[in-house]
Each structure stands twice: as structure tokens, then as C-alpha cells.
Design a protein around this motif. Structure first.
Motif, PDB file in Angstrom:
ATOM      1  N   GLY A 173      -1.726  71.355 -44.278  1.00  0.00           N
ATOM      2  CA  GLY A 173      -1.157  72.124 -45.379  1.00  0.00           C
ATOM      3  C   GLY A 173      -0.346  73.273 -44.829  1.00  0.00           C
ATOM      4  O   GLY A 173       0.062  73.262 -43.667  1.00  0.00           O
ATOM      5  N   THR A 174      -0.128  74.290 -45.661  1.00  0.00           N
ATOM      6  CA  THR A 174       0.633  75.465 -45.244  1.00  0.00           C
ATOM      7  C   THR A 174      -0.034  76.722 -45.794  1.00  0.00           C
ATOM      8  O   THR A 174      -0.898  76.649 -46.671  1.00  0.00           O
ATOM      9  CB  THR A 174       2.082  75.415 -45.767  1.00  0.00           C
ATOM     10  N   PHE A 175       0.369  77.857 -45.275  1.00  0.00           N
ATOM     11  CA  PHE A 175      -0.006  79.141 -45.847  1.00  0.00           C
ATOM     12  C   PHE A 175       1.160  80.101 -45.668  1.00  0.00           C
ATOM     13  O   PHE A 175       2.026  79.885 -44.825  1.00  0.00           O
ATOM     14  CB  PHE A 175      -1.321  79.684 -45.266  1.00  0.00           C
ATOM     15  N   GLU A 176       1.184  81.130 -46.499  1.00  0.00           N
ATOM     16  CA  GLU A 176       2.274  82.102 -46.511  1.00  0.00           C
ATOM     17  C   GLU A 176       1.836  83.396 -45.838  1.00  0.00           C
ATOM     18  O   GLU A 176       0.721  83.862 -46.056  1.00  0.00           O
ATOM     19  CB  GLU A 176       2.701  82.411 -47.946  1.00  0.00           C
ATOM     20  N   THR A 177       2.742  83.951 -45.037  1.00  0.00           N
ATOM     21  CA  THR A 177       2.497  85.256 -44.427  1.00  0.00           C
ATOM     22  C   THR A 177       3.681  86.163 -44.718  1.00  0.00           C
ATOM     23  O   THR A 177       4.813  85.684 -44.852  1.00  0.00           O
ATOM     24  CB  THR A 177       2.314  85.156 -42.900  1.00  0.00           C
ATOM     25  N   ASP A 178       3.428  87.449 -44.846  1.00  0.00           N
ATOM     26  CA  ASP A 178       4.523  88.395 -45.050  1.00  0.00           C
ATOM     27  C   ASP A 178       5.418  88.458 -43.812  1.00  0.00           C
ATOM     28  O   ASP A 178       6.631  88.511 -43.919  1.00  0.00           O
ATOM     29  CB  ASP A 178       3.976  89.795 -45.358  1.00  0.00           C
ATOM     30  N   ALA A 179       4.806  88.444 -42.647  1.00  0.00           N
ATOM     31  CA  ALA A 179       5.555  88.641 -41.413  1.00  0.00           C
ATOM     32  C   ALA A 179       6.310  87.395 -40.953  1.00  0.00           C
ATOM     33  O   ALA A 179       7.396  87.506 -40.392  1.00  0.00           O
ATOM     34  CB  ALA A 179       4.613  89.099 -40.307  1.00  0.00           C
ATOM     35  N   TYR A 180       5.731  86.191 -41.172  1.00  0.00           N
ATOM     36  CA  TYR A 180       6.307  84.989 -40.571  1.00  0.00           C
ATOM     37  C   TYR A 180       6.725  83.927 -41.569  1.00  0.00           C
ATOM     38  O   TYR A 180       7.167  82.848 -41.185  1.00  0.00           O
ATOM     39  CB  TYR A 180       5.307  84.372 -39.584  1.00  0.00           C
TER      40      TYR A 180
END
Length: 180
Positions: free
Chosen positions: A154-161
């Protein structure tokens, strides 16, 4: 004055030594931080930021009880990269992270070091699962994850990347494949 000490274990493989960061690693880490290679981890970084990031590698051990090592050549002790279990605050779970400096590219350093780190998290830390968070545009890291037997979960969201793929490592009791 009373000091705080944190034990960072050393792991040796056939050709590598995974060890605590030291002041003498700064120049190699600054060179990496100033390069385009650091783009996938938020770089390039100025010298001062690279120093803080190198210190954070050691500090992660103190805060979390595990962390990344400097990957060094077993004979020369030349720093070749950074690898190990890592859990930034915004991550959904701990990961095995790897970074290889330009001089080590294409030598199998990342695979050898990541396998040693994976053995550490399963055998020493007792984890039953671990992932690696990888920028989908980082084709070399995606290929390495595949070579390590990881599967995209799956995926996940990061502010930095931005969006990172969740690459699940084989479980500790899964048959280990030969790395080519």
C-alpha cells in the motif's frame, strides 16, 4: 557532570560493519547531504543540516531503543551509507531504511546491510513484521526491495516526502531467498 550513554551494537557481515556514527563520518555524510542523492530523503542539505541529521541517527537509538547504523567497509572502515530500523514520528510503523553513498553504489552494499538490519529486527528486537517506506520514483530502492523479497502492500502520506510505498519484508519464518 553526568553523561547519558546509549549502547549502539555493532554488526559485522561478510564485507561490512554496521556501527554507531562517529565524528569522522561527518565529511562523507555532508558530501551525501549536498548531493542530488539525498533528494529522496528531503535533500540536498547544507552542512549544518547534515550534521544535525547525523546526530539524529545516534539520538534515535536513545529515544526509540533502535536505529540506523553507519555502514562501513569492514577492512577500511570507510563510511558507505546508513541503514537500519527507523521510525519517524509520522510513519505508520517502523521501517528498515537504507541510504548508500555514491562510492558504494552498485556494490551490493545496500542489500547486504539491509539483510543484516532485517535479521537484527527479527532476531534481536523480536519484531514479527517490518516494512520499508520507499518513494515510488526511487527506482533503485524499489528494485532493492523486490530483490529482498518485499511486496508492495500500500502507500502512506508524509508531509516531508509525499506518498511513500509500504514495502513489506518477508516474515522472520519465511524462507529466505538468495539475493542476486
Amino acid at each position: 557532570m553526568t553523561g547519558v550513554s546509549c549502547h549502539i551494537p555493532t554488526i559485522e557481515t561478510d564485507t561490512l560493519r554496521l556501527r554507531a556514527p562517529e565524528d569522522r563520518d561527518l565529511e562523507a555524510y555532508v558530501t551525501y547531504g549536498l548531493s542530488e542523492r539525498s533528494r529522496t530523503v528531503g535533500g540536498p542539505f547544507e552542512r549544518g543540516e547534515s550534521f544535525h541529521r547525523l546526530c539524529a541517527i545516534a539520538g534515535h537509538w536513545q529515544i526509540r531503543g533502535y536505529g540506523r547504523w553507519i555502514v562501513a567497509d569492514k577492512i577500511t572502515d570507510e563510511p558507505l551509507g546508513v541503514v537500519g530500523p527507523y521510525k519517524p514520528e509520522a510513519w505508520p510503523e517502523p521501517e528498515i531504511a537504507w541510504t548508500v553513498f555514491a562510492e558504494a553504489e552498485g556494490r551490493g552494499v545496500a542489500a547486504e546491510a539491509a539483510l543484516a538490519a532485517r535479521a537484527f529486527v527479527y532476531d534481536t528486537l523480536g519484531w514479527s513484521t517490518v516494512m520499508s517506506g520507499i518513494d515510488p520514483a526511487n527506482v533503485r530502492s524499489v528494485r532493492l526491495a523486490q530483490r529482498l523479497g518485499c511486496t508492495l502492500e500500500g502507500t502512506f502520506e508524509t508531509d516531508a516526502y509525499g506518498t511513500l510505498g509500504i514495502w513489506r519484508h518477508p516474515a522472520p519464518d519465511a524462507p529466505q531467498q538468495e539475493i542476486a
